[in-house]
Motif scaffolding. Sequence first.
Motif, PDB file in Angstrom:
ATOM      1  N   ALA A   1      -3.840  -1.155  10.708  1.00 38.54           N
ATOM      2  CA  ALA A   1      -3.881  -2.571  10.316  1.00 38.54           C
ATOM      3  C   ALA A   1      -4.750  -2.802   9.084  1.00 38.54           C
ATOM      4  O   ALA A   1      -4.857  -3.927   8.613  1.00 38.54           O
ATOM      5  N   SER A   2      -5.357  -1.743   8.555  1.00 34.18           N
ATOM      6  CA  SER A   2      -6.201  -1.877   7.366  1.00 34.18           C
ATOM      7  C   SER A   2      -5.342  -2.156   6.134  1.00 34.18           C
ATOM      8  O   SER A   2      -4.252  -1.595   5.973  1.00 34.18           O
ATOM      9  N   GLU A   3      -5.849  -2.988   5.245  1.00 36.63           N
ATOM     10  CA  GLU A   3      -5.133  -3.230   3.994  1.00 36.63           C
ATOM     11  C   GLU A   3      -5.040  -1.957   3.162  1.00 36.63           C
ATOM     12  O   GLU A   3      -4.100  -1.780   2.378  1.00 36.63           O
ATOM     13  N   VAL A   4      -5.980  -1.037   3.351  1.00 38.59           N
ATOM     14  CA  VAL A   4      -5.911   0.246   2.640  1.00 38.59           C
ATOM     15  C   VAL A   4      -4.621   0.981   2.995  1.00 38.59           C
ATOM     16  O   VAL A   4      -3.984   1.595   2.134  1.00 38.59           O
ATOM     17  N   MET A   5      -4.225   0.919   4.265  1.00 36.56           N
ATOM     18  CA  MET A   5      -2.967   1.545   4.685  1.00 36.56           C
ATOM     19  C   MET A   5      -1.779   0.898   3.976  1.00 36.56           C
ATOM     20  O   MET A   5      -0.899   1.590   3.454  1.00 36.56           O
ATOM     21  N   ALA A   6      -1.742  -0.425   3.943  1.00 29.73           N
ATOM     22  CA  ALA A   6      -0.639  -1.124   3.276  1.00 29.73           C
ATOM     23  C   ALA A   6      -0.601  -0.788   1.792  1.00 29.73           C
ATOM     24  O   ALA A   6       0.471  -0.598   1.207  1.00 29.73           O
ATOM     25  N   ILE A   7      -1.766  -0.683   1.184  1.00 30.37           N
ATOM     26  CA  ILE A   7      -1.859  -0.348  -0.239  1.00 30.37           C
ATOM     27  C   ILE A   7      -1.321   1.059  -0.490  1.00 30.37           C
ATOM     28  O   ILE A   7      -0.523   1.280  -1.416  1.00 30.37           O
ATOM     29  N   LEU A   8      -1.754   2.018   0.310  1.00 33.47           N
ATOM     30  CA  LEU A   8      -1.290   3.396   0.166  1.00 33.47           C
ATOM     31  C   LEU A   8       0.235   3.459   0.225  1.00 33.47           C
ATOM     32  O   LEU A   8       0.869   4.208  -0.520  1.00 33.47           O
ATOM     33  N   CYS A   9       0.822   2.647   1.096  1.00 38.20           N
ATOM     34  CA  CYS A   9       2.272   2.708   1.309  1.00 38.20           C
ATOM     35  C   CYS A   9       3.079   1.966   0.252  1.00 38.20           C
ATOM     36  O   CYS A   9       4.299   2.101   0.212  1.00 38.20           O
TER      37      CYS A   9
END
Length: 556
Positions: A199-207
Amino acid sequence: MLTDIEIAQNAKMLPIEQIGKKLGINREDLELYGDYKAKIKDEVYDKLKDKQDGKLVLVTAINPTPAGEGKTTTTVGLGQALEKIGKKSIIALREPSLGPVMGIKGGAAGGGYAQVVPMEDINLHFTGDMHAITAANNLLSAILDNHIHQGNKLKIDSRRIIWKRCMDMNDRALRQVVVGMGGKANGFVREDGFNITVASEVMAILCLAADITDLKERLGRIIAAYDIDGKPVTAKDLEAHGAMALLLKDAIKPNLVQTLENTPCLIHGGPFANIAHGCNSLKATQLALKLSDYVITEAGFGADLGAEKFFDIKCRYGKLAPDAVVLVATVRALKYNGGVKKEDLSKEDVKALDRGIVNLQKHIENVKKFGVPVLVALNRFHTDSENELAFIKSKCNEWGVEVALSEVFTKGGQGGIEMAQKLCDLIDRQPSGFKVLYDLDMPIKDKIKLINKEIYGGKDVAFTDKALKEIRAIEELGLSNLPICMAKTQYSLTDDPSLLGRPEGFTLNVKEVRISAGAGFIVALTGDIMTMPGLPKIPSANNIDIDARGKITGLF
């Protein structure tokens, strides 16, 4: 029948170099993580960037139910089936999170004879991507708190810190915590909390990042807090984005593995399908399109969440144009939508099927609004009666939609040949006219209202005063021209999980609107969305074990 892990442990895997060779990838272009998994170097895409893309197929589903739909299993089985009919295919999936693996939901590597292997590695630490994302997220937290402790040059308002720490585990005790306890040396006391890593925005950014430069720029745009004047404080302001990108230098590279039948598979990234867009990484999908003739990917939860975000967020940013959609449904799930209790789903009930099939009908209509041809994949269970299967087929024929039986769980690729053949025929016969649902320049409220009306079937949207204030703030920041990422229950087309089937004319309640400036979307929260799940009464972890010889048991 053997359990999933027993089937996986009996698999005859090929060395990962051979899987790469099937795709035209040389050994020097791989970074090996043991014998059966590897990361693909960026140079591979650079070599292939001018090559024509293959066909892109999205696998989605009706609204999920406790009866199970088998979306990932169908995705894997379809990739295997395409290879059986002589098509060069590759599968692109999300990475599993340890939280669900140790909790109740299970992993994300398929099931039965349609699995991705090595199953144990994929569902556990894999290549360390989740841990890298966790570290990058928490580095920003540490730098932020340290900045305040060391004099607070940016005048951060400690009451308006919105960035949370994270960990890749279900731990409800960490949802709300107090940090900085223990005196002056330990910083300022304040409320904090944890999200699960996915749920981290870092995950969304990476993707969504195109490359390491884009990744660093997106990380820099993360709004971590606001200062005493109400202005945003970003990761770039805190000079954290460079080190965060460094921690992700390997995680940004797609992971290569294989299925039980040695079909290549890229597994990379795993953002929450509620709070984020719920798709595997853009890099992996774009690379897959250069490596193969058919790319089979999926999006989280039902088509109202995953598919809509795949189209309106991922495809928009990646300039992707899907060629077809495979919409997964089951007799059992449709009967559940028709009011049948879980314990009675094995009994034939065509009347309940008739009541519940409207959910499938709505999802078909939604996919067609994006201009993409759709094939219904009927994931067969042994309890399905011929009358029930015939009823669904007749309804799909009535709606002008092809339907294919999928038996990949029990038969692997062989059980998906009808599905693969009909998919190829559909793509050849009916070119995609893909289009997004809305224009980015529409006001935020209008974009939300349009999604509610066209995709969910609702009539009105009610915004809380808090949500309206947050929308105004986003507009003042000049960020209103971003796509909308709806945070909604997956169990219903509405924001009420108890409303099954095809509710109509309802009011959608938007409680909160957040900006994910780094990921590049606006999150509209409806209902109660949990970003740090808890463990069930009897977690799956209680039944997972390893013996003296290293054999793992209980992992599904």
